[in-house]
Write an enzyme that holds these catalytic residues in place. Sequence first.
Site, short mmCIF file in Angstrom:
data_model
loop_
_atom_site.label_atom_id
_atom_site.label_comp_id
_atom_site.label_asym_id
_atom_site.label_seq_id
_atom_site.Cartn_x
_atom_site.Cartn_y
_atom_site.Cartn_z
N THR A 43 -56.86 16.23 60.80
CA THR A 43 -56.01 17.04 61.69
C THR A 43 -56.77 17.36 62.98
OG1 THR A 43 -55.00 17.98 59.71
CG2 THR A 43 -54.57 19.10 61.78
N LYS A 93 -40.53 26.58 63.31
CA LYS A 93 -41.71 27.35 63.72
C LYS A 93 -41.24 28.63 64.42
CE LYS A 93 -44.54 23.33 63.07
NZ LYS A 93 -45.21 22.14 63.57
C1 LIG Z 1 -45.02 20.71 63.02
C2 LIG Z 1 -44.91 19.70 64.08
C3 LIG Z 1 -43.86 18.78 64.08
C4 LIG Z 1 -42.93 18.65 62.92
O1 LIG Z 1 -42.00 19.67 62.86
P1 LIG Z 1 -41.35 20.07 61.46
O2 LIG Z 1 -40.07 20.70 61.80
O3 LIG Z 1 -42.33 20.96 60.78
O4 LIG Z 1 -41.18 18.78 60.70
C5 LIG Z 1 -43.70 17.96 65.19
N1 LIG Z 1 -44.56 18.00 66.23
C6 LIG Z 1 -45.61 18.85 66.24
C7 LIG Z 1 -46.52 18.84 67.42
C8 LIG Z 1 -45.83 19.70 65.16
O5 LIG Z 1 -46.88 20.51 65.16
#
Ligand SMILES: *Cc1c(COP(=O)(O)O)cnc(C)c1O
Length: 426
Positions: free
Chosen positions: A363, A248
Amino acid sequence: MDYTGLFEDAVDVLRREKRYRVFADLERIAGRFPRATYRDSAANTKEITIWCSNDYLGMGQNKNVIAAMRETASEMGVGAGGTRNISGTNRPLVELERTLADLHRKESALVFTSGFVSNEAAISTIARLIPNCLILSDQLNHASMIAGVRLSGMQKQIFRHNDMEHLRELLEAAGKKRPKLIVFESIYSMDGDIAPIAEIADLAEEFGALTYIDEVHAVGLYGPRGGGICDRDGLMERMDIIEGTMAKGFGTMGGYIATSKAIADAIRSYAPEFIFTTALPPAICAAARASIEHLKSSSAEREAHQRQAARTKEILGEANLPVMPTKTHIVPLIVGDARLCKAASDMLLEKHNIYIQPINYPTVPKGTERLRITPTPLHDEKMIVALRDALLNVWQILDLPKGVDTSELTARKLNSGDLTLPTIGG
Ligand SMILES: *Cc1c(COP(=O)(O)O)cnc(C)c1O
């Protein structure tokens, strides 16, 4: 048995409930973030602006990050070549774990192939290794944390979202002697709210619990070195396990935990999700590390991010669009109906060349369906104004509600959010 019909029926259920998911076919244009080429079902292309990316800072297109990936792939090839046990631990991966341990000022870090996997592996393994462990889990925890809690097979109790009185009640009922693990997030990505981390740390101390925090939506974005909300608020050392993603804010790929040497070594040794899967490729590790190191020493991206997010809230709010007030970079725009939410998203893309994915149940709770807007440092004033105009047009055509009554929203959320673990949605 009609196997095909069975699967089609399963998907039809989602269609009827207006939550069948359609993915947009996009090609991001490096160097022109947040612009992308969109390809419709007839393969026609057009240029659009993405307003819902979790590449929050545009680091996925940072020149040095791209260069690190390219150079490492040239030098070391593409794949990792094996699991961590079988020849998969490579130099860039070792260096990345050092960088992550330093980011959170912990003894050790352990890298997984995704944030999802890191949560599932770490939570389930930690809980399993503690005899008679009781897991206390926030009501709105991410699907990957729920998966970890379930997989552990240990007893769990769900506390009402960010409700410290409820958490205290559950801790008191369990007693000080029983081993406990509290799992929660720093920033909840759908409402953009922040957990009372210091209070949770106090309670954990009082009742002798371990603390596990998911900082996925905060790492890179908050704190003087991008270590997340705990970094910003000086709370890193009060958390036993900090979990994050490199997918992210850091714009690349992979998940991790940062923790004590003992806990990291135990997870390394016991978690099947760590042991029996191929390691992250060296080029990705090098890119992730370049991104993390850059954000450790540069606050320019973080400051611009906060500025543009605040500006977006301000401009949309002034237009009386239903912006949910948040203290973070996340800008939820409440629609409150699955069908209309999808229609708004479609119209934005078709008519206004703006892409914002609809966010529907499971979600978020039913009745709180929304467009989740994520401004980045590279969404400039002109783009924000264009977004406002497009939204006003869509709001008028679909006759969507304006303004926002947060008290009603909160009530609806609490009513629909029962305290059993929800089914795992995206
Ligand atoms: C996106 C997300 C994950 C997973 O992370 P990825 O690297 O995309 O698998 C874990 N915890 C939260 C709160 C998320 O939003």
